[in-house]
Design an enzyme around this catalytic site. Structure first.
Site, mmCIF file in Angstrom:
data_model
loop_
_atom_site.group_PDB
_atom_site.id
_atom_site.type_symbol
_atom_site.label_atom_id
_atom_site.label_comp_id
_atom_site.label_asym_id
_atom_site.label_seq_id
_atom_site.Cartn_x
_atom_site.Cartn_y
_atom_site.Cartn_z
ATOM 1 N N TYR A 65 0.834 -1.202 0.000
ATOM 2 C CA TYR A 65 0.000 0.000 0.000
ATOM 3 C C TYR A 65 0.868 1.252 0.000
ATOM 4 O O TYR A 65 1.815 1.383 0.775
ATOM 5 C CB TYR A 65 -0.932 0.034 1.225
ATOM 6 C CG TYR A 65 -1.569 1.404 1.405
ATOM 7 C CD1 TYR A 65 -2.576 1.833 0.540
ATOM 8 C CD2 TYR A 65 -1.120 2.290 2.392
ATOM 9 C CE1 TYR A 65 -3.130 3.088 0.666
ATOM 10 C CE2 TYR A 65 -1.670 3.550 2.523
ATOM 11 C CZ TYR A 65 -2.677 3.953 1.663
ATOM 12 O OH TYR A 65 -3.217 5.200 1.773
ATOM 13 N N GLY A 72 -5.051 6.255 -0.062
ATOM 14 C CA GLY A 72 -6.393 6.411 0.458
ATOM 15 C C GLY A 72 -7.401 5.610 -0.338
ATOM 16 O O GLY A 72 -7.253 4.395 -0.546
ATOM 17 N N ARG A 291 -10.651 35.818 45.324
ATOM 18 C CA ARG A 291 -10.823 34.724 46.277
ATOM 19 C C ARG A 291 -10.697 33.364 45.608
ATOM 20 O O ARG A 291 -10.138 32.410 46.173
ATOM 21 C CB ARG A 291 -12.198 34.847 46.938
ATOM 22 C CG ARG A 291 -12.368 33.940 48.124
ATOM 23 C CD ARG A 291 -13.808 33.737 48.576
ATOM 24 N NE ARG A 291 -14.721 34.810 48.276
ATOM 25 C CZ ARG A 291 -16.045 34.659 48.320
ATOM 26 N NH1 ARG A 291 -16.581 33.478 48.609
ATOM 27 N NH2 ARG A 291 -16.853 35.675 48.041
ATOM 28 N N ASN A 426 -12.982 7.843 2.519
ATOM 29 C CA ASN A 426 -11.933 7.025 3.125
ATOM 30 C C ASN A 426 -11.570 7.624 4.476
ATOM 31 O O ASN A 426 -11.502 6.936 5.491
ATOM 32 C CB ASN A 426 -10.710 6.961 2.214
ATOM 33 C CG ASN A 426 -9.573 6.173 2.837
ATOM 34 O OD1 ASN A 426 -9.745 5.003 3.162
ATOM 35 N ND2 ASN A 426 -8.421 6.801 3.022
ATOM 36 N N GLN A 427 -11.361 8.939 4.491
ATOM 37 C CA GLN A 427 -11.091 9.655 5.744
ATOM 38 C C GLN A 427 -12.433 10.173 6.282
ATOM 39 O O GLN A 427 -12.725 11.359 6.248
ATOM 40 C CB GLN A 427 -10.135 10.826 5.483
ATOM 41 C CG GLN A 427 -8.818 10.423 4.844
ATOM 42 C CD GLN A 427 -8.009 11.623 4.391
ATOM 43 O OE1 GLN A 427 -8.258 12.754 4.775
ATOM 44 N NE2 GLN A 427 -7.018 11.379 3.544
#
Length: 517
Positions: A65, A72, A291, A426-427
């Protein structure tokens, strides 16, 4: 800011796959230390074994790959063997679509350091030559011009890191010795040649979290100093406003055991020079911005160790895809490019920082208002006599502080919740970590402007309180006031304060004051 070339190798940050800290990255980013790729033969052999394993897989199996396939969603597209060598160069070429402001000098160095740290883990299948070229960029301060916008923070910081990949190969532009020039020219000036990327190397450079992580290191260090300075300023404001030191009593804070909150109260007790402070006879309780200061600043103080862990774990990770385990001869496909931990760290940090800015904004609002400052002149003006009528002290400065604070608070919207589906789904779930880091740096910038204004108010407020009554300052506060008095003339006649603010802002970013060391 100095160049890394001016520092000896004895102060070097060594990249050898061992754990680095936020401080290591920041020291490189600010030119205080030099980067050195370990010369250890075992380390270099381990790195090279990954590249050799990729080469052997390519020769034997022919399918990897991102090496013999597209990226992708295009992973089903097979690349002809004759074109495999061109693929990594196409990756950085088509990602050359960054926009927005360029990363700054320190930011760019931090990015280079973060990418070198990750690739030095030896799980990315890259050659020693690639790491050496990255080292050379840091050593010679050849800084890629990296646009800040265009990353969704998963599948890595692809677009911004494409500018780093291109520069390693002699393409696009860099900043070198203060001049903008072509990368190939800058490399030649220091005796370097452009790289020809090996299979997997384009993906290894770009498919990672280096931009968000480098920016996160810088943000964390700035936030840590802001936390200290906000505590010191609060102590000064307690005295200037005639407030109650007993709000920070040790026994009181023992009842609520948040360690950061307790540390903030402890620092305030030290600055106010009393372990068991007496009560103000006129007021039992001050307003919340005084405070409850340890409770607000303490949230940031308590968050810092946790956020350090997230950032440093990311810094010391292999975060591209696929990972190459040459020792066990495995190609591991996953999603380590996902920047969720940095996104959380930056979204959290910017919220805590903006709340501290808001606290100081409220303190200033009390100090300038004669209804609440217990006898100080309006707007902390030091003008006296008939000239008091035409002088306005810090009136406009308080307005600006309010504007900066409002913008900082507005910037706390979490980026990580705005995931988008990209790249043909893909993403389809992304971190937005780089946007979160950029947002955090903007919130810090605005909050540091608030700190700069509060330093002016501190110098003014202590002086004016001292005119009214005898005040005893702890050694730390006395030294701080003396330093501020040297840096800042008392504001008796109205004057433009932008120059003072810029000088104080620079001093803050250079950590000019030693606080609670």
């Amino acid at each position: 800011m100095t160049s890394p070339q001016s520092h000896p190798s004895s102060s070097a940050v060594v990249f050898n796959g061992q754990r680095l800290s936020i401080e290591d990255v920041c020291a490189l980013a600010h030119g205080q230390r030099q980067a050195i790729l370990s010369p250890d033969a075992g380390f270099r052999a381990h790195i090279q074994s990954g590249a050799d394993f990729v080469a052997r897989l390519l020769a034997e199996e022919g399918v990897i790959y991102g090496v013999t396939t597209g990226y992708g969603d295009s992973c089903t597209v097979n690349v002809p063997p004759a074109l495999v060598a061109e693929l990594p160069h196409h990756l950085y070429t088509y990602h050359g679509c960054g926009m927005g402001a360029l990363l700054g000098v320190a930011e760019t160095r931090a990015v280079l350091a973060a990418r070198l740290a990750s690739l030095s883990q030896g799980m990315s299948g890259v050659s020693v030559d690639l790491l050496a070229q990255l080292e050379a960029l840091l050593k010679h301060d050849i800084l890629p011009l990296i646009p800040s916008e265009g990353s969704v923070g998963a599948s890595g910081d692809l677009t911004p890191l494409s500018y780093l990949a291109a520069v390693l190969c002699g393409e696009r532009e860099v900043l070198f010795k203060g001049a903008r020039m072509g990368a190939e020219q800058a490399l030649a000036l220091v005796g370097l040649k452009p790289l020809r990327l090996r299979p997997k190397e384009g993906l290894a450079i770009m498919n990672g979290t280096a931009v968000m992580t480098g920016l996160a290191c810088l943000a964390w260090q700035r936030a840590e100093y802001l936390c200290r300075m906000a505590t010191r300023l609060t102590a000064i404001n307690v005295i200037a406003s005639g407030g109650n030191a007993h709000h920070f009593d040790e026994a009181l804070f023992a009842a609520k055991p948040h360690p950061g909150q307790q540390l903030c109260a402890e620092r305030l007790r030290a600055d106010l020079a009393s372990d068991r402070p007496s009560r103000n006879e006129q007021r039992l309780q001050d307003r919340y911005s005084l405070r409850c200061a340890p409770h607000v600043i303490g949230v940031l103080q308590d968050a810092l160790p946790f956020l350090r862990q997230l950032i440093e774990n990311e810094l010391n990770s292999a975060n591209d895809n696929p990972l190459i385990d040459a020792r066990n001869e495995l190609v591991l496909h996953g999603g380590h490019f996902y920047g969720g931990h940095i996104a959380l760290a930056m979204d959290t940090l910017k919220t805590a920082v903006a709340n501290v800015a808001d606290l100081l904004d409220r303190q200033l609002a009390l100090l300038v208002d004669t209804r609440y400052n217990h006898g100080l002149p309006a707007n902390l003006s030091a003008a006296t006599g008939e000239r008091a009528a035409i002088n306005h002290g810090l009136k406009a400065l308080q307005i600006s502080v309010s504007a900066w604070t409002a913008e900082a608070l507005k910037g706390t919207m979490p980026a990580s919740v705005f995931s988008r589906s990209t790249e043909c789904h893909n993403q389809d779930k992304v971190s937005m970590g780089t946007i979160a880091a950029r947002d955090c740096l903007r919130v810090l910038e605005l909050s540091e402007q608030v700190l700069a204004a509060m330093l002016i108010a501190a110098r003014q407020g202590l002086t004016l309180r001292g005119r009214q009554q005898k005040i005893e300052l702890s050694p730390a506060l006395a030294q701080m006031q003396a330093d501020l008095s040297e840096r800042l003339a008392l504001i008796e006649e109205d004057r433009a304060l932008d120059g003072d603010l810029q000088r104080l802002l620079l001093a803050l970013r250079e950590r000019a004051w030693n606080l609670y060391d």
